[in-house]
Design an enzyme around this catalytic site. Structure first.
Site, PDB file in Angstrom:
ATOM      1  N   LYS A  10     -39.145  18.815 -31.895  1.00 18.06           N
ATOM      2  CA  LYS A  10     -39.319  19.825 -33.211  1.00 18.06           C
ATOM      3  C   LYS A  10     -37.813  20.923 -32.730  1.00 18.06           C
ATOM      4  O   LYS A  10     -37.234  20.737 -31.501  1.00 18.06           O
ATOM      5  CB  LYS A  10     -40.507  20.546 -32.418  1.00 18.06           C
ATOM      6  CG  LYS A  10     -40.988  20.956 -31.467  1.00 18.06           C
ATOM      7  CD  LYS A  10     -40.207  22.652 -31.222  1.00 18.06           C
ATOM      8  CE  LYS A  10     -40.653  22.965 -29.221  1.00 18.06           C
ATOM      9  NZ  LYS A  10     -39.974  24.574 -28.797  1.00 18.06           N
ATOM     10  N   ASP A 136     -47.456  23.504 -27.420  1.00 24.71           N
ATOM     11  CA  ASP A 136     -46.382  22.435 -28.135  1.00 24.71           C
ATOM     12  C   ASP A 136     -47.104  21.352 -28.901  1.00 24.71           C
ATOM     13  O   ASP A 136     -47.031  20.464 -30.138  1.00 24.71           O
ATOM     14  CB  ASP A 136     -45.159  22.170 -28.398  1.00 24.71           C
ATOM     15  CG  ASP A 136     -44.499  23.224 -27.615  1.00 24.71           C
ATOM     16  OD1 ASP A 136     -44.861  24.445 -28.746  1.00 24.71           O
ATOM     17  OD2 ASP A 136     -43.647  22.984 -27.682  1.00 24.71           O
TER      18      ASP A 136
END
Length: 292
Positions: A10, A136
């Site tokens: 990401k 995350d």
């Protein structure tokens, strides 16, 4: 039985810190999206009721310090699983890079074990477990693009950003996320990223506005301490990148590029400066297939 799961990296399109919370975490607001750079997590049932982990990167821990190992342990404990698993991680995402490689491996492990152990859990239920592993990991369970708040676990799913190239470069240094946040003074941040403009850019599929709306308050801490990160940013801009930002707490920096011809110019300029350079596409949509 063996299952393979893709674990994409990401990047943060924006990363804002609003204040320090009473629980010592920071309240964040950030837009995250996935890119086509991914680890592969292989999961195989074993006879012994235990968790084994191997990784193609020899310096990655193979015990509870590893997010994927912790993900398997939490699922076993929470749902009373009496089967063992061997986990193999084929690392393609640089380690300690600000790209959520470890978090994505954990999320892939949760999704894969959900199938391997026949748990029948929804993504929302997996995300609850994920929140115990790291900030995350819930985002990585869903993939795609999202606005994250709280510690990062409160997610609003978004449409995919405008399609483009992403050139990533990681200098040969490690950056401690805890150290960066520890040195950030939330009440003294000089410039907050324009999160609303980023949301508008995604909603309107406006690449130019997206490139102009990038922002990461952690750069205020990382760039002065690690000059190589600043140098990569400057080199990317000089080479014609449309937008440049450090991802997470660093040290990886990425460039957004709309025209393919620019990609090679930027890639080649960076290859003369650092070893770890990748030219990939922005994904932006969830790719959650589990391959048997």
């Amino acid at each position: 039985m063996r299952i393979s799961v893709k674990a994409p990296a990401k990047i943060n399109l924006t990363l804002d810190v609003l204040f320090k919370r009473p629980d010592s975490y920071h309240e964040v607001e950030m837009v995250m999206t996935t890119v086509d750079l991914a680890d592969r997590v292989d999961l195989m049932l074993i006879e012994k009721d235990e968790i084994n982990l191997d990784c193609s990167a020899s310096f990655v821990p193979d015990d509870v310090r590893n997010h994927a190992y912790k993900a398997a342990m939490l699922l076993k404990e929470r749902y009373g699983v009496k089967q063992g698993v061997h986990i193999y991680i084929d690392k393609q995402i640089p380690v300690a890079a600000g790209l959520a490689g470890g978090s994505s491996d954990a999320a892939a492990t949760l999704r894969g074990l959900n199938r391997l152990w026949n748990l029948g859990l929804s993504l929302d239920e997996l995300a609850e477990v994920a929140a115990e592993i790291g900030s995350d990991v819930p985002f990585c369970v869903y993939g795609g693009t999202a606005l994250a708040r709280g510690r990062g676990e409160k997610l609003k799913h978004l449409a995919a950003p405008p399609p483009c190239w992403v050139v990533l470069a990681k200098p040969p240094i490690g950056v401690s996320t805890a150290e960066v946040y520890g040195n950030l003074r939330a009440d003294q941040i000089k410039e907050h990223p324009p999160t609303e403009k980023m949301l508008q850019a995604i909603g309107q599929q406006d690449f130019g506005l997206m490139a102009r709306s990038l922002g990461n308050v952690l750069e205020e801490v990382t760039l002065p301490r690690y000059p190589q990160v600043r140098q990569i940013k400057e080199l990317m801009l000089e080479s014609g990148a449309d937008g440049v930002l450090m991802s997470g707490s660093g040290p990886t920096v990425y460039a957004l590029v709309q025209k393919e011809a620019k990609v090679y110019r930027i890639y080649n300029a960076l290859r003369g400066f650092v070893k770890d350079v990748y030219a990939v596409r922005i994904l932006g949509e969830a790719e959650l297939e589990v391959l048997a």
